[in-house]
Write a protein that holds these residues in place. Sequence first.
Motif, short mmCIF file in Angstrom:
data_model
loop_
_atom_site.label_atom_id
_atom_site.label_comp_id
_atom_site.label_asym_id
_atom_site.label_seq_id
_atom_site.Cartn_x
_atom_site.Cartn_y
_atom_site.Cartn_z
N VAL A 308 -46.59 -76.23 6.44
CA VAL A 308 -45.93 -77.58 7.13
C VAL A 308 -44.55 -76.86 7.57
O VAL A 308 -43.85 -76.38 6.48
CB VAL A 308 -45.90 -78.64 6.39
CG1 VAL A 308 -45.12 -79.92 6.82
CG2 VAL A 308 -47.16 -79.20 6.10
N ASN A 328 -46.48 -79.92 11.98
CA ASN A 328 -46.54 -80.87 10.66
C ASN A 328 -47.69 -80.71 9.67
O ASN A 328 -47.68 -81.59 8.80
CB ASN A 328 -46.47 -82.49 11.37
CG ASN A 328 -45.15 -82.45 12.02
OD1 ASN A 328 -44.11 -82.17 11.79
ND2 ASN A 328 -45.26 -82.94 13.43
N TYR A 329 -48.80 -79.87 9.93
CA TYR A 329 -49.54 -79.85 9.00
C TYR A 329 -50.05 -78.35 8.65
O TYR A 329 -49.82 -77.50 9.50
CB TYR A 329 -50.99 -80.47 9.67
CG TYR A 329 -50.79 -81.76 9.92
CD1 TYR A 329 -50.86 -82.83 8.84
CD2 TYR A 329 -50.14 -82.27 11.04
CE1 TYR A 329 -50.73 -84.06 9.01
CE2 TYR A 329 -49.97 -83.57 11.29
CZ TYR A 329 -50.49 -84.56 10.09
OH TYR A 329 -50.16 -86.02 10.29
N ILE A 349 -55.76 -87.52 10.62
CA ILE A 349 -54.69 -86.90 11.03
C ILE A 349 -53.66 -87.77 11.95
O ILE A 349 -52.63 -88.06 12.27
CB ILE A 349 -54.89 -85.74 11.52
CG1 ILE A 349 -55.30 -84.56 10.39
CG2 ILE A 349 -53.93 -85.10 12.35
CD1 ILE A 349 -55.36 -83.19 10.86
#
Length: 368
Positions: A308, A328-329, A349
């Motif tokens: 992240v 973001n992941y 998600i």
Amino acid sequence: MKSPNWNRIVIKVGSALIAPERNGCSSHYLLSVASFIVRCRRQGIQVVLVSSGSVAAGSHLFRKSKNTSGHDKKAMAAAGQTEMMATWDRLFDFSSAQILLTDEDLRDRERFVNIRNTIDSLLENDILPIVNENDTITTDRVKVGDNDNLSAMVATSVQADTLIICSDIDGLFDSNPQLNANASLISEVRDINEQVYAMAGGATSAVGTGGMRTKIEAAEKAVSHGVTTYIVNGFDQRSFDMLIQGKNPGTLFHPHQTPLQESKHWVRHTTKALGEIVVDDEFSLSPKQSVDSLSSSDLIDVVGEFSVGDVVLLRTDSGEKIAKAKTNYSSCLLDFVAQQGDASLNQKIDGTPKPILSNKFSAIMEAQ
């Protein structure tokens, strides 16, 4: 006499100027550079110096070998860095400060901002920042590789208005002037394209690691952020005399009329993509869309391992590069989603406040 309209400049000096004979540092060519810096400061212009040369300055202290190892070069850098800083310090009657950076420092957003804040503080206190890559600890993974590109990254980080890159020739020529006596100097460049890169050729100095191509790369990074860039002959004192008079002694690269937003410039030109998110060939971003429109249902594959907050490349299955952006992941979670293709996973998600990619820290690859 006309004066240059500068507020803050970055000047890059290479190994060939620092240690031209690889026998320690020499002030022979540095006197002109130092005098130029002094004259700039007297006119109220803030100066940041990016100085290569630690390996070249320290190499004479080691036993000569045809097969110098990477560890030997790191040791040369460690020994040569102190000699190089001492040489610069002798040439000035004001204080200077040493800043050693790696690519990792620049591509980490928090460290990138800290670099700017530190240099701002030094300049506000009339201390000359002297920047170099930290060659004693760099590896291929965290290495910028040349101080031309480092100087451009520093120039954008500290919001400089001008970057001056010293070379061993007068600037960019339409062909190699060492091989073609009829080569012509290109005095101005308004668009850095493939034709300009084709004229760059390779390195001309036996001491430094950066050639004309890396200088063009640096110029491209700088001008896209609105930084006026010069490539000049650092061995010729007249170059600095002309610069201080507001004249162009070499090749002037004009800045973009509409510079990239700072955060997007950082993503595009400073960070390295640590992995890839692959989408179908039919996926595209319209002019009104941003990377945060990417949905988990668009994913078909994930390449590499990333966490992240890392920067990744968004590309199609056929290899077309679409954008670079902060994710973001993690790769682990995105790969699981891409392989499973489960609607409930998509909702897990897509249902969170954060999109897959950050629009704030993103750059569309077509946006040169």
